[in-house]
Design an enzyme around this catalytic site. Structure first.
Site, mmCIF file in Angstrom:
data_model
loop_
_atom_site.group_PDB
_atom_site.id
_atom_site.type_symbol
_atom_site.label_atom_id
_atom_site.label_comp_id
_atom_site.label_asym_id
_atom_site.label_seq_id
_atom_site.Cartn_x
_atom_site.Cartn_y
_atom_site.Cartn_z
ATOM 1 N N LYS A 213 0.913 -1.306 0.333
ATOM 2 C CA LYS A 213 0.093 -0.013 -0.095
ATOM 3 C C LYS A 213 0.834 1.978 0.263
ATOM 4 C CE LYS A 213 -4.069 -1.881 1.944
ATOM 5 N NZ LYS A 213 -5.064 -2.040 2.876
ATOM 6 N N ARG A 248 -3.416 -9.859 4.997
ATOM 7 C CA ARG A 248 -3.756 -10.116 3.825
ATOM 8 C C ARG A 248 -2.658 -9.850 3.300
ATOM 9 N NH1 ARG A 248 -5.517 -7.046 -0.101
ATOM 10 N NH2 ARG A 248 -7.596 -7.469 -1.576
HETATM 11 C C1 8Y4 Z 1 -1.087 -1.879 -4.325
HETATM 12 C C2 8Y4 Z 1 -1.290 -2.716 -4.713
HETATM 13 C C3 8Y4 Z 1 -1.257 -0.841 -3.748
HETATM 14 C C4 8Y4 Z 1 -2.885 -2.766 -3.450
HETATM 15 C C5 8Y4 Z 1 -2.762 -0.571 -2.926
HETATM 16 C C6 8Y4 Z 1 -3.427 -1.673 -2.765
HETATM 17 C C7 8Y4 Z 1 -8.154 -4.260 2.546
HETATM 18 C C8 8Y4 Z 1 -9.298 -5.421 1.589
HETATM 19 C C9 8Y4 Z 1 -8.341 -4.245 -0.169
HETATM 20 C C10 8Y4 Z 1 -7.025 -4.107 3.733
HETATM 21 C C11 8Y4 Z 1 -9.451 -6.165 3.381
HETATM 22 C C12 8Y4 Z 1 -4.785 -2.590 -2.120
HETATM 23 C C13 8Y4 Z 1 -9.668 -5.496 -0.412
HETATM 24 C C14 8Y4 Z 1 -6.893 -2.464 -1.473
HETATM 25 N N1 8Y4 Z 1 -7.650 -4.070 1.018
HETATM 26 N N2 8Y4 Z 1 -9.589 -6.583 2.415
HETATM 27 N N3 8Y4 Z 1 -8.723 -5.660 0.252
HETATM 28 N N4 8Y4 Z 1 -8.484 -5.513 4.634
HETATM 29 N N5 8Y4 Z 1 -10.323 -7.321 4.406
HETATM 30 N N6 8Y4 Z 1 -4.284 -2.188 -2.548
HETATM 31 O O1 8Y4 Z 1 -6.713 -4.037 3.827
HETATM 32 O O2 8Y4 Z 1 -4.686 -3.209 -1.389
HETATM 33 S S1 8Y4 Z 1 -7.594 -3.823 -2.286
#
Ligand code: 8Y4
Length: 271
Positions: A213, A248
Site C-alpha cells: 500500500k 492479507r
Molecule cells: C498496491 C496494491 C497498492 C494494492 C494498493 C493496494 C484490504 C482489503 C483491499 C484490506 C481487507 C489494496 C480488498 C486495497 N485492502 N480487504 N482489500 N483489508 N480486509 N490496495 O486492507 O490492496 S484492496
C-alpha cells in the site's frame, strides 16, 4: 509449552483484467487459478478472490462482470485446493454466488453496509470480515479527518458488530479490520499500526492489510509498488506482534518466511 498461534496468511488474488488478462479486456481464469495454486504452495492459508479493483480512483464494476470474473475461478479453486476461499465483495448477489461456488468467507471493505448485505451474510452463515473505511474509494484520500482515528474506528466496529448480531450473525463469525489506506493519511495509518493492539478489546479475530500500500511507499520515499515487498513484510510482522490473527498479502513466500522466524523466536516448535 509455547502457544503463540500461527497467524494466517491471506493471499490476494485480483481477478481483474489488469492482473490476469486474456490479452484483451477479459480475465483468463486459468492464469488466476495458477497464481492461486502458487500462493498455496508458498504457504497461503486462505485465498482472497476479488473481481472489483478496490484501489483509490478505480472505476466501479457491474454485478454481472464481477460474477463472471470470480465465480468460475472460485468453482475451479474449490475443487483443486483445500485452503478456504474468501470473496472480496460488497455486493449481496456476488456473495451468494461466490459462496455457492465454494467460498467460505466474505471479505467486505464496505462492512456489510450495502442494502441486503447483512441479511445475505446471515443466510450464508460464513465468516465475515468487517473492514473500516472513511468515504468512497473515488474521494476517500482527499481529506481524511478523524477526532481520534483508533477511537473512531472502534466506534464503527461497535456499530457494525451490533448490526450483525441484530440480524443473527454469531459474534464468532466476525473478523475486524481497520482498513489501512482506506480514507486515512500516512499519520493515521501509522497510528493505527502503532495502536493495533487496542482492537483486541472486542475479543474477535483481527485482520491487517498493508501489503504494497501507499503508506509503505510513502515511508520509503515514494517507492514503486513492485519494490514494496520488504516494507510490506515488516508491516505485516508488526501487525502480528500487535495482535493481528491474519494478514492479507500479495507476497506470500516472503511473509511466510518472516512469520516463521518470529514464530521460532517466540519458542514455538519449528515446522
Ligand atoms: C498496491 C496494491 C497498492 C494494492 C494498493 C493496494 C484490504 C482489503 C483491499 C484490506 C481487507 C489494496 C480488498 C486495497 N485492502 N480487504 N482489500 N483489508 N480486509 N490496495 O486492507 O490492496 S484492496
Amino acid at each position: 509449552m509455547s502457544s503463540g498461534k500461527m497467524p494466517l496468511i491471506m493471499g490476494v488474488l485480483n481477478v481483474t483484467p489488469d492482473s490476469f488478462s486474456d490479452g484483451g479486456q477479459y480475465v483468463d481464469p486459468e492464469l488466476a487459478i495458477a497464481s492461486a495454486k502458487r500462493m498455496v504452495i508458498q504457504g497461503a492459508d486462505i485465498i482472497d478472490v476479488g473481481g472489483e479493483s478496490t484501489r483509490p480512483g478505480a472505476k466501479p464494476v457491474s454485478e454481472r462482470d464481477e460474477i463472471n470474473r470470480v465465480v468460475p475461478v472460485i468453482k475451479a479453486l474449490s475443487t483443486q485446493i483445500s485452503m478456504p476461499i474468501s470473496i472480496d465483495t460488497s455486493k449481496p448477489a456476488v456473495m451468494k454466488l461466490a459462496v455457492k461456488a465454494g467460498a467460505s468467507m466474505i471479505n467486505d471493505v464496505n462492512a456489510l453496509q450495502a442494502k441486503g448485505a447483512l441479511e445475505m451474510a446471515y443466510s450464508l452463515a460464513v465468516d465475515v470480515c468487517l473492514m473500516h473505511k472513511q468515504g468512497m474509494p473515488e474521494t476517500m484520500q482527499t481529506k481524511p479527518l478523524y477526532q481520534d482515528v483508533v477511537t473512531d474506528i472502534k466506534h464503527f466496529f461497535e456499530q457494525r458488530i451490533d448490526a450483525c448480531v441484530q440480524v443473527g450473525i454469531p459474534r464468532h463469525k466476525i473478523i475486524l479490520d481497520p482498513g489501512f489506506g482506506f480514507g486515512k493519511t500516512l499519520e493515521h495509518n501509522l497510528e493505527i499500526l502503532r495502536r493495533f493492539g487496542e482492537f483486541k478489546q472486542f475479543k474477535l479475530r483481527l485482520l491487517a492489510g498493508l501489503s504494497r500500500k501507499s503508506m509503505i511507499g510513502a515511508i520509503l520515499d515514494d517507492r514503486q509498488v513492485e519494490s514494496r515487498v520488504v516494507g510490506s513484510v515488516a508491516g505485516a510482522i508488526i501487525a502480528v506482534q500487535r495482535g493481528a490473527n491474519m494478514v492479507r498479502v500479495h507476497d506470500v513466500l516472503e511473509t511466510k518466511d518472516a512469520l516463521r522466524i518470529v514464530q521460532a523466536a517466540s519458542g514455538d516448535t519449528i515446522g
